[in-house]
Scaffold this active site. Structure first.
Site, PDB file in Angstrom:
ATOM      1  N   GLY A  43       2.673  -1.082   4.310  1.00 37.62           N
ATOM      2  CA  GLY A  43       2.709   0.331   3.945  1.00 37.62           C
ATOM      3  C   GLY A  43       4.131   0.792   3.704  1.00 37.62           C
ATOM      4  O   GLY A  43       4.722   0.563   2.642  1.00 37.62           O
ATOM      5  N   GLY A  44       4.722   1.433   4.704  1.00 37.59           N
ATOM      6  CA  GLY A  44       6.038   2.052   4.559  1.00 37.59           C
ATOM      7  C   GLY A  44       7.102   1.132   3.977  1.00 37.59           C
ATOM      8  O   GLY A  44       7.896   1.547   3.123  1.00 37.59           O
TER       9      GLY A  44
ATOM     10  N   ASN B 129       0.867  -1.179   0.000  1.00 33.65           N
ATOM     11  CA  ASN B 129       0.000   0.000   0.000  1.00 33.65           C
ATOM     12  C   ASN B 129       0.899   1.224   0.000  1.00 33.65           C
ATOM     13  O   ASN B 129       1.450   1.588   1.029  1.00 33.65           O
ATOM     14  CB  ASN B 129      -0.902  -0.035   1.245  1.00 33.65           C
ATOM     15  CG  ASN B 129      -1.717   1.231   1.405  1.00 33.65           C
ATOM     16  OD1 ASN B 129      -1.805   2.047   0.490  1.00 33.65           O
ATOM     17  ND2 ASN B 129      -2.309   1.396   2.577  1.00 33.65           N
ATOM     18  N   TRP B 130       1.039   1.824  -1.160  1.00 36.34           N
ATOM     19  CA  TRP B 130       1.964   2.970  -1.284  1.00 36.34           C
ATOM     20  C   TRP B 130       1.417   4.242  -0.657  1.00 36.34           C
ATOM     21  O   TRP B 130       2.135   5.226  -0.557  1.00 36.34           O
ATOM     22  CB  TRP B 130       2.283   3.202  -2.764  1.00 36.34           C
ATOM     23  CG  TRP B 130       3.402   2.360  -3.275  1.00 36.34           C
ATOM     24  CD1 TRP B 130       3.815   1.157  -2.773  1.00 36.34           C
ATOM     25  CD2 TRP B 130       4.260   2.652  -4.381  1.00 36.34           C
ATOM     26  NE1 TRP B 130       4.881   0.695  -3.497  1.00 36.34           N
ATOM     27  CE2 TRP B 130       5.179   1.590  -4.493  1.00 36.34           C
ATOM     28  CE3 TRP B 130       4.339   3.701  -5.290  1.00 36.34           C
ATOM     29  CZ2 TRP B 130       6.164   1.552  -5.479  1.00 36.34           C
ATOM     30  CZ3 TRP B 130       5.316   3.664  -6.276  1.00 36.34           C
ATOM     31  CH2 TRP B 130       6.224   2.601  -6.364  1.00 36.34           C
ATOM     32  N   LYS B 131       0.104   4.252  -0.345  1.00 37.93           N
ATOM     33  CA  LYS B 131      -0.524   5.467   0.198  1.00 37.93           C
ATOM     34  C   LYS B 131      -0.214   6.649  -0.736  1.00 37.93           C
ATOM     35  O   LYS B 131      -0.159   6.462  -1.939  1.00 37.93           O
ATOM     36  CB  LYS B 131      -0.052   5.702   1.640  1.00 37.93           C
ATOM     37  CG  LYS B 131      -0.230   4.438   2.498  1.00 37.93           C
ATOM     38  CD  LYS B 131      -0.044   4.655   3.957  1.00 37.93           C
ATOM     39  CE  LYS B 131      -0.277   3.337   4.670  1.00 37.93           C
ATOM     40  NZ  LYS B 131      -0.267   3.464   6.122  1.00 37.93           N
TER      41      LYS B 131
ATOM     42  N   GLU C 183      -5.814  -4.594  10.291  1.00 36.94           N
ATOM     43  CA  GLU C 183      -4.796  -3.576  10.533  1.00 36.94           C
ATOM     44  C   GLU C 183      -5.123  -2.803  11.808  1.00 36.94           C
ATOM     45  O   GLU C 183      -5.913  -1.839  11.764  1.00 36.94           O
ATOM     46  CB  GLU C 183      -4.733  -2.592   9.363  1.00 36.94           C
ATOM     47  CG  GLU C 183      -4.379  -3.235   8.048  1.00 36.94           C
ATOM     48  CD  GLU C 183      -3.745  -2.239   7.090  1.00 36.94           C
ATOM     49  OE1 GLU C 183      -2.651  -2.529   6.608  1.00 36.94           O
ATOM     50  OE2 GLU C 183      -4.334  -1.163   6.868  1.00 36.94           O
TER      51      GLU C 183
ATOM     52  N   GLU D  10      -7.087   5.055   7.342  1.00 38.27           N
ATOM     53  CA  GLU D  10      -6.791   6.457   7.014  1.00 38.27           C
ATOM     54  C   GLU D  10      -7.947   7.084   6.244  1.00 38.27           C
ATOM     55  O   GLU D  10      -8.248   8.272   6.411  1.00 38.27           O
ATOM     56  CB  GLU D  10      -5.466   6.536   6.233  1.00 38.27           C
ATOM     57  CG  GLU D  10      -4.290   6.284   7.175  1.00 38.27           C
ATOM     58  CD  GLU D  10      -3.061   5.680   6.514  1.00 38.27           C
ATOM     59  OE1 GLU D  10      -2.949   5.692   5.281  1.00 38.27           O
ATOM     60  OE2 GLU D  10      -2.200   5.196   7.274  1.00 38.27           O
TER      61      GLU D  10
ATOM     62  N   GLY E 189       2.207   2.406  10.777  1.00 35.71           N
ATOM     63  CA  GLY E 189       3.221   3.449  10.680  1.00 35.71           C
ATOM     64  C   GLY E 189       3.916   3.779  11.992  1.00 35.71           C
ATOM     65  O   GLY E 189       4.627   4.776  12.088  1.00 35.71           O
TER      66      GLY E 189
ATOM     67  N   HIS F 231      -9.712   1.514   4.337  1.00 34.39           N
ATOM     68  CA  HIS F 231      -8.473   1.692   5.114  1.00 34.39           C
ATOM     69  C   HIS F 231      -8.740   2.683   6.244  1.00 34.39           C
ATOM     70  O   HIS F 231      -9.498   3.636   6.079  1.00 34.39           O
ATOM     71  CB  HIS F 231      -7.357   2.197   4.191  1.00 34.39           C
ATOM     72  CG  HIS F 231      -6.019   2.166   4.863  1.00 34.39           C
ATOM     73  ND1 HIS F 231      -5.635   3.117   5.775  1.00 34.39           N
ATOM     74  CD2 HIS F 231      -4.994   1.283   4.788  1.00 34.39           C
ATOM     75  CE1 HIS F 231      -4.423   2.815   6.232  1.00 34.39           C
ATOM     76  NE2 HIS F 231      -4.019   1.700   5.650  1.00 34.39           N
TER      77      HIS F 231
ATOM     78  N   SER G 105       2.956  -1.975  10.384  1.00 40.43           N
ATOM     79  CA  SER G 105       4.389  -2.064  10.684  1.00 40.43           C
ATOM     80  C   SER G 105       4.996  -3.425  10.328  1.00 40.43           C
ATOM     81  O   SER G 105       5.951  -3.854  10.979  1.00 40.43           O
ATOM     82  CB  SER G 105       4.661  -1.710  12.150  1.00 40.43           C
ATOM     83  OG  SER G 105       4.312  -0.361  12.399  1.00 40.43           O
TER      84      SER G 105
HETATM   85  P1  PGA Z   1       2.523   0.418   7.628  1.00 37.29           P
HETATM   86  O1  PGA Z   1       1.076   0.649   6.964  1.00 37.29           O
HETATM   87  O2  PGA Z   1       3.061  -0.887   7.093  1.00 37.29           O
HETATM   88  O3  PGA Z   1       3.343   1.609   7.178  1.00 37.29           O
HETATM   89  O4  PGA Z   1       2.334   0.369   9.107  1.00 37.29           O
HETATM   90  C1  PGA Z   1       0.229  -0.433   6.722  1.00 37.29           C
HETATM   91  C2  PGA Z   1      -1.051   0.074   6.106  1.00 37.29           C
HETATM   92  O5  PGA Z   1      -1.571   1.106   6.535  1.00 37.29           O
HETATM   93  O6  PGA Z   1      -1.594  -0.541   5.164  1.00 37.29           O
END
Ligand code: PGA
Length: 243
Positions: free
Chosen positions: A224-225, A8-10, A158, A93, A164, A91, A203
């Site tokens: 994500g990251g 997930n590149w966001k 999640e 976010e 994050g 998600h 994470s």
């Molecule tokens: P993260 O994000 O791996 O940076 O914690 C995961 C996500 O929100 O899909």
């Protein structure tokens, strides 16, 4: 089935970076099913760069309607047309930044399925909810109300407090939650609930992927990251197994 490692590149990435990233993924013999979910403007470039490979491509949202006066939104059918096969929905976010309720998410999931996209539906509790002992109830409620009557696709668990932050739940907590999600899915969807993959997200990184991916009912990871550098993403995928 191979475990699924989805990136997930966001709101990250550039058009200039697509070719090298895609080439790195194509060159790797990954034991996982790989999916990359970049921002909308990169979908077409990734679709071309992944052509002829088995790497999946996903968007990060879609609208519940097939077309219309919805400035800034994107229809599921158009995502499909430009080469997406998946779409991340609900998600945390988006639930937080765009006030997406469970009902709104359910509408989007329906639209995605109607457009033959595979939804990756995110659920997860806040830290306050976990501390209050409500995590499983919260997630069960999200599953009940964020999914339409008929569902095929993927679920991503999640925990919001793990996204994050570098923090992850204990192995026991992930195992318990994935078991609770499986039980809920089987009850809600007698036809598909037993086989719906349940990804873990929050994470995930090379240093913890092997331990997380070894847990029961973990069908893969939503990253994500650590999905942004191809080498880290592939290092996570290298820990995948057949489940
Ligand atoms: P993260 O994000 O791996 O940076 O914690 C995961 C996500 O929100 O899909």
């Amino acid at each position: 089935m191979r475990q699924i490692i989805a990136g997930n590149w966001k709101m990250n990435g550039t058009l200039a970076g697509v070719a090298a990233y895609a080439a790195a993924l194509r060159a790797a013999a990954s034991p996982a099913t790989l999916i990359i979910c970049p921002p909308f403007p990169l979908l077409s470039a990734f679709a071309s760069a992944f052509a002829g490979s088995d790497i999946g491509l996903g968007a990060q949202d879609c609208h519940a309607n097939p077309s219309g006066a919805h400035t800034g939104d994107v229809a599921a059918g158009l995502l499909k047309e430009v080469g997406a096969g998946y779409v991340v929905l609900g998600h945390s976010e988006r639930r937080a930044d765009h006030a997406e309720s469970n009902a709104v998410v359910a509408g989007k999931v329906k639209a995605a399925l109607a457009a033959s996209l595979i939804p990756i539906v995110c659920v997860g509790e806040s830290e306050v909810e976990r501390d209050a002992g409500e995590a499983e109830d919260v997630v069960r409620t999200q599953l009940t109300h964020s999914l339409p009557e008929e569902f095929t696709g993927l679920i991503a668990y999640e925990p919001i407090w793990a996204i994050g932050t570098g923090r992850t739940p204990t192995a026991a907590d992930i195992t318990a939650m994935h078991a609770a999600i499986r039980t809920a899915l089987v009850a809600q969807f007698p036809k598909t609930g037993a086989t719906t993959p349940i990804l873990y997200g929050g994470s995930a990184k090379p240093g913890n992927a092997e331990a997380i991916l070894a847990l029961p009912e973990v069908g893969g990871a939503l990253v994500g990251g650590a999905s942004l550098p191809a080498a880290e993403f592939l290092a996570i995928a290298a820990s995948a197994r057949v489940v």
